[in-house]
Write a protein that holds these residues in place. Structure first.
Motif, PDB file in Angstrom:
ATOM      1  N   UNK A  25       0.806  -1.405   0.142  1.00 30.81           N
ATOM      2  CA  UNK A  25      -0.093  -0.111  -0.097  1.00 30.81           C
ATOM      3  C   UNK A  25       0.810   1.263   0.000  1.00 30.81           C
ATOM      4  N   UNK A  26       0.308   2.209  -0.539  1.00 31.68           N
ATOM      5  CA  UNK A  26       1.156   3.444  -0.503  1.00 31.68           C
ATOM      6  C   UNK A  26       1.369   4.089   0.904  1.00 31.68           C
ATOM      7  N   UNK A  27       2.556   4.587   1.044  1.00 31.54           N
ATOM      8  CA  UNK A  27       2.856   4.931   2.384  1.00 31.54           C
ATOM      9  C   UNK A  27       2.027   6.393   2.547  1.00 31.54           C
ATOM     10  N   UNK A  28       1.421   6.752   3.650  1.00 32.58           N
ATOM     11  CA  UNK A  28       1.087   8.114   4.051  1.00 32.58           C
ATOM     12  C   UNK A  28       1.921   8.771   5.019  1.00 32.58           C
ATOM     13  N   UNK A  29       2.271   9.794   4.180  1.00 32.39           N
ATOM     14  CA  UNK A  29       3.227  10.925   4.881  1.00 32.39           C
ATOM     15  C   UNK A  29       2.767  11.334   6.409  1.00 32.39           C
ATOM     16  N   UNK A  30       1.483  11.464   6.565  1.00 28.13           N
ATOM     17  CA  UNK A  30       0.846  11.939   7.765  1.00 28.13           C
ATOM     18  C   UNK A  30       0.682  11.074   8.738  1.00 28.13           C
ATOM     19  N   UNK A  31       1.106   9.710   8.667  1.00 20.05           N
ATOM     20  CA  UNK A  31       1.088   8.823   9.709  1.00 20.05           C
ATOM     21  C   UNK A  31       2.571   8.455  10.073  1.00 20.05           C
ATOM     22  N   UNK A  32       3.042   8.585  11.452  1.00 18.58           N
ATOM     23  CA  UNK A  32       4.178   8.316  11.656  1.00 18.58           C
ATOM     24  C   UNK A  32       4.384   6.695  12.096  1.00 18.58           C
ATOM     25  N   UNK A  33       5.675   6.149  11.845  1.00 19.47           N
ATOM     26  CA  UNK A  33       5.612   4.807  12.298  1.00 19.47           C
ATOM     27  C   UNK A  33       5.697   4.652  13.594  1.00 19.47           C
ATOM     28  N   UNK A  34       5.194   3.682  14.185  1.00 23.27           N
ATOM     29  CA  UNK A  34       5.395   3.578  15.473  1.00 23.27           C
ATOM     30  C   UNK A  34       6.680   3.122  16.038  1.00 23.27           C
ATOM     31  N   UNK A  35       7.280   3.744  17.044  1.00 18.84           N
ATOM     32  CA  UNK A  35       8.497   3.647  17.538  1.00 18.84           C
ATOM     33  C   UNK A  35       8.539   2.320  18.543  1.00 18.84           C
ATOM     34  N   UNK A  36       9.305   1.251  17.978  1.00 20.03           N
ATOM     35  CA  UNK A  36       8.989   0.028  18.831  1.00 20.03           C
ATOM     36  C   UNK A  36       9.920  -0.229  19.760  1.00 20.03           C
ATOM     37  N   UNK A  37      10.129  -1.064  20.640  1.00 17.94           N
ATOM     38  CA  UNK A  37      11.027  -1.138  21.687  1.00 17.94           C
ATOM     39  C   UNK A  37      11.866  -2.402  21.405  1.00 17.94           C
ATOM     40  N   UNK A  38      13.077  -2.557  21.731  1.00 15.84           N
ATOM     41  CA  UNK A  38      13.846  -3.905  21.531  1.00 15.84           C
ATOM     42  C   UNK A  38      13.810  -4.674  23.039  1.00 15.84           C
TER      43      UNK A  38
ATOM     44  N   UNK B 299       6.909   6.921  25.110  1.00 11.05           N
ATOM     45  CA  UNK B 299       5.908   6.207  24.579  1.00 11.05           C
ATOM     46  C   UNK B 299       6.247   5.516  23.547  1.00 11.05           C
ATOM     47  N   UNK B 300       6.280   3.883  23.918  1.00 11.78           N
ATOM     48  CA  UNK B 300       6.769   3.093  23.009  1.00 11.78           C
ATOM     49  C   UNK B 300       5.902   1.838  22.565  1.00 11.78           C
ATOM     50  N   UNK B 301       6.061   1.247  21.574  1.00 15.24           N
ATOM     51  CA  UNK B 301       5.007   0.227  20.942  1.00 15.24           C
ATOM     52  C   UNK B 301       5.653  -1.016  21.136  1.00 15.24           C
ATOM     53  N   UNK B 302       5.049  -1.983  21.722  1.00 17.08           N
ATOM     54  CA  UNK B 302       5.350  -3.291  21.621  1.00 17.08           C
ATOM     55  C   UNK B 302       4.749  -4.114  20.657  1.00 17.08           C
ATOM     56  N   UNK B 303       5.300  -4.613  19.641  1.00 15.58           N
ATOM     57  CA  UNK B 303       4.698  -5.111  18.367  1.00 15.58           C
ATOM     58  C   UNK B 303       4.797  -6.601  18.537  1.00 15.58           C
ATOM     59  N   UNK B 304       5.209  -7.120  19.614  1.00 15.17           N
ATOM     60  CA  UNK B 304       4.804  -8.689  19.825  1.00 15.17           C
ATOM     61  C   UNK B 304       3.470  -9.066  20.360  1.00 15.17           C
TER      62      UNK B 304
END
Length: 408
Positions: free
Chosen positions: A3-16, A42-47
């Motif tokens: 899908x086309x990326x949307x410049x107004x949506x920031x990628x979620x910062x994820x934690x290691x 404020x960090x996203x856990x993608x697991x």
């Protein structure tokens, strides 16, 4: 297809860091907390898909806006292997206005006067525990010294007979230690036995078979606010909440607080030389150890926190241990254990609508236990490693071998 990326949506910062893992909380999460506060608070856990908050003011913001952040969908870190244990109607899983109505009724058993009246009972239980210590042998501190106080206290408060106290501890451990292989009882079995037991206690009071009692169940069964009383289901839910929340957190406050004192002998020596610091010391134990690691909420609308867009339906996890060491609030000594810290605006008991109802009782139990134990035993020696329960919310002390000596 892409899908086309949307410049107004920031990628979620994820934690290691594995913020979803029981092993993370059973270990030493504080270096990771410190890093996250500085880099990605404020960090996203993608697991298992949740936002983690590590800053004090953000945790207070979420706690103070129950309309934006709901408790009805679950209060723990998401676990795809286990369904969220939501108990509909339970105080901890309700939002305003129902939450306020329930809390108003339950407050009848937790007024300052009621807690003050419990001090003689707390002192009697602590005296029984401490006087029964045999200095010639090693003790598992958490199990044999810290645990009996809240277990017996809650059992007495609910009007349960002494012979049932040990069953309370077994049920409580099974309810919070679902990820720990050493917990033998299945959590669903424990839940079933708990509800069956509490149903019988409530029926005794409703039927009149037990009368003239001043236990908490009797007080709550008779409590009335604006013509409303608690239903049997309300009493059942609250009994379960009191057992699990009151038992595990207080037990671990005492065990982790003792471990903190032993790890900081200068602070222990200061407390022994000046017992007037005890109240202040208990507050620092709460801040420094944060016995309850987190609470979770579900966003009900899109909301921005520190530039990160939390979407409606996202799970937000408030990491109390991280917030309680926030340098912006507690200064350059935020990572230090300081029993003279004052003021100490920690949020170990949560904040806002869902701040812990039994906070004053937990403080009373800890204060009396440390006063009596430290007075009777000038020497407490850790004789092995402290190991924690595998749990994300209350990774309690599982093993803490000690020797206590009446003379140095």
């Amino acid at each position: 297809m892409p899908t086309e990326s949307r410049p107004d949506v920031k990628p979620r910062p994820t934690s290691t860091h594995p913020l979803h893992s029981p092993d993370f909380y059973a270990g030493d999460p504080y270096p990771a907390y410190r890093e996250l506060r500085k880099t990605t608070p404020v960090v996203w856990n993608d697991t298992t898909n949740f936002w983690a908050l590590t800053k004090y003011e953000d945790v207070r913001f979420v706690s103070g806006h129950p309309g934006l952040f709901s408790s009805t969908k679950g209060i723990t870190i998401p676990d795809p292997e286990q369904p969220e244990p939501v108990q509909e109607g339970n105080l901890i899983f309700t939002d305003p206005p129902r939450h306020r109505q329930l809390r108003k009724l339950i407050n009848a058993g937790f007024t300052r006067r009621q807690v003050t009246l419990l001090e003689p009972t707390v002192r009697r239980i602590v005296a029984d525990i401490v006087e029964g210590i045999d200095p010639s042998r090693e003790y598992e501190f958490a199990e044999e010294i810290a645990a009996p106080l809240p277990t017996r206290m809650i059992a007495e408060m609910l009007g349960a007979p002494p012979e049932d106290w040990e069953r309370f501890r077994t049920w409580s451990d099974a309810a919070v230690g679902t990820a720990d292989p050493d917990i033998e009882m299945d959590s669903l079995v424990a839940l079933g036995e708990l509800y069956e037991y509490f149903t019988a206690l409530i029926e005794d009071r409703r039927s009149g078979r037990v009368t003239g009692q001043d236990d908490l169940l009797s007080i709550l069964a008779a409590a009335e606010v604006d013509g409303e009383r608690l239903t049997d289901a309300d009493l059942l839910n609250f009994s379960f909440l009191l057992l699990v929340a009151g038992n595990e957190t207080t037990r671990n406050l005492i065990a982790l607080g003792t471990a903190a004192l032993l790890e900081h002998p200068d602070q222990l020596a200061m407390l022994r030389s000046d017992p007037s610091l005890l109240t202040c010391a208990v507050e620092e134990m709460l801040r420094y150890t944060s016995p309850v690691t987190h609470m979770a909420r579900r966003a009900t609308a899109d909301v921005d926190i520190r530039g990160q867009q939390i979407k409606a339906g996202d799970t937000v996890v408030m990491l109390y241990g991280a917030a309680n060491r926030d340098e912006e609030i507690f200064g350059p000594t935020s990572e230090q254990f300081d029993i003279t810290r004052n003021p100490n605006p920690h949020i170990a008991f949560g904040a806002g609508e869902h701040a812990c109802l039994g906070a004053q009782l937990a403080r009373l139990e800890a204060r009396v236990m440390f006063e009596v134990l430290l007075g009777a035993y000038p020497s407490i020696e850790l004789t092995g490693d402290v190991t924690r329960l595998r749990a994300t919310m209350v990774p309690g002390v599982k093993r803490m071998p000690v020797r206590l000596k009446a003379s140095v």
